[in-house]
Design a protein around this motif. Structure first.
Motif, short mmCIF file in Angstrom:
data_model
loop_
_atom_site.label_atom_id
_atom_site.label_comp_id
_atom_site.label_asym_id
_atom_site.label_seq_id
_atom_site.Cartn_x
_atom_site.Cartn_y
_atom_site.Cartn_z
N LYS A 189 -4.87 -2.91 -0.95
CA LYS A 189 -3.47 -3.37 -0.85
C LYS A 189 -3.01 -3.30 0.61
N TYR A 206 0.86 -1.20 0.00
CA TYR A 206 0.00 0.00 0.00
C TYR A 206 0.89 1.24 0.00
N GLU A 260 -6.27 0.70 -4.28
CA GLU A 260 -5.10 1.05 -3.47
C GLU A 260 -5.32 0.67 -2.01
N ALA A 316 -2.33 7.07 -2.57
CA ALA A 316 -3.76 7.17 -2.24
C ALA A 316 -4.14 8.65 -2.11
N ASN A 375 1.25 -4.76 -10.29
CA ASN A 375 0.26 -3.69 -10.17
C ASN A 375 -0.54 -3.46 -11.45
N ASN A 388 1.98 4.20 -10.98
CA ASN A 388 1.39 2.86 -10.86
C ASN A 388 2.07 1.86 -11.79
N SER A 409 -4.29 -1.77 -11.08
CA SER A 409 -4.33 -0.32 -10.82
C SER A 409 -3.81 0.47 -12.02
#
Lengths: 155, 104
Positions: free
Chosen positions: A151, A36, A148, A41, A98, A92, A101
């Motif tokens: 995660k 994360y 996000e 975020a 990933n 990202n 995302s």
């Protein structure tokens, strides 16, 4: 009786041997997602607010079909938001594991460019287009942020 | 002495706990996504009927709708992977803790 005890011992030895291997491997836990990233975020929330404000301002302070709604009045904001979306996509895309995302960010970037080009080609944009575009981006950002935040739950 | 049956039982119990808790949340997310999709389609149709969107734009946004839904499915995929990762690591932890206890 004796053979069943031997068998049990053997099973335990095999299991402990497997466990030892697992213990060695345990330092590298199962990873299906990247860690994360709180700053990412935060960046998602900021980009979301930028687009929301952009749409709200257009609806509030300009009228459809007038000079106020002309593309050139919003060109700077379009560029700024595109840069924010591009930054999200780039950050990202370089993170391993990933792809989900990254794809969400790619969709957001593609749609933003499509809507900008439409406004540019038409010279103006209707209230209806702004309303639906705004709604689409609100939902896209919900997906981006949810991805996000989960995660963090994976850790 | 290491008891494999106990180890497996503990592993299953851990996985069940994780999946049970998280699955409820994922299920809630899926419901929200479907509700949002319904609302988007209703809004799109409403704008078109009221003449606030041209047919060309209506059709293009209908195409875009597929992309929004795709993005939402990617978010669900992340949630499922998060649960799988957590469950897999919980199993390793049970095994590690039990093996450590035997070795001591």
């Amino acid at each position: 009786m004796k053979s069943s005890i031997t068998c049990l011992k053997m099973r335990s030895i095999i299991f402990l041997f497997s466990a030892a291997i697992l213990l060695t491997a345990a330092s590298c836990a199962v990873r299906l997602l990247p860690d994360y990233d709180a700053s990412l975020a935060e960046e998602i929330v900021e980009a979301s607010l930028m687009i929301d404000r952009f749409c709200a301002d257009m609806l509030e302070f300009s009228r459809s079909g007038t000079e106020e709604r002309a593309y050139h009045n919003f060109a700077g904001a379009y560029v700024e938001i595109e840069l924010a979306l591009r930054s999200l996509y780039l950050k990202n895309s370089v993170r391993p594991l990933n792809r989900h995302s990254t794809r969400i960010c790619e969709i957001a970037l593609d749609l933003w460019q499509e809507y900008r080009d439409e406004h540019k080609e038409d010279g103006s944009i209707s209230d209806g287009e702004i309303i639906i575009n705004r709604r689409y981006f609100q939902d896209l950002f919900k997906s981006m942020l949810a991805a996000e935040e989960w995660k963090e739950r994976a850790q | 002495m290491f008891d494999i049956n106990e180890a497996v039982a503990r592993m299953i119990s851990e996985v069940k706990k994780i999946v049970k808790n998280d699955w409820k949340d994922i299920s809630g997310e899926v419901t929200d996504i479907l509700q949002r999709r319904k609302e988007r389609l209703a809004l799109l149709t409403d704008l078109y009927i009221k003449g606030e969107l041209t047919e060309k734009r209506f059709l293009s946004r209908l195409e875009n709708e597929k992309l929004i839904f795709e993005a939402e499915m990617h978010a669900i995929a992340v949630m499922k992977k998060a649960v799988a990762q957590k469950a897999a690591n919980a199993v390793i932890k049970v095994l590690r803790d039990m093996a450590k206890a035997v070795i001591r």
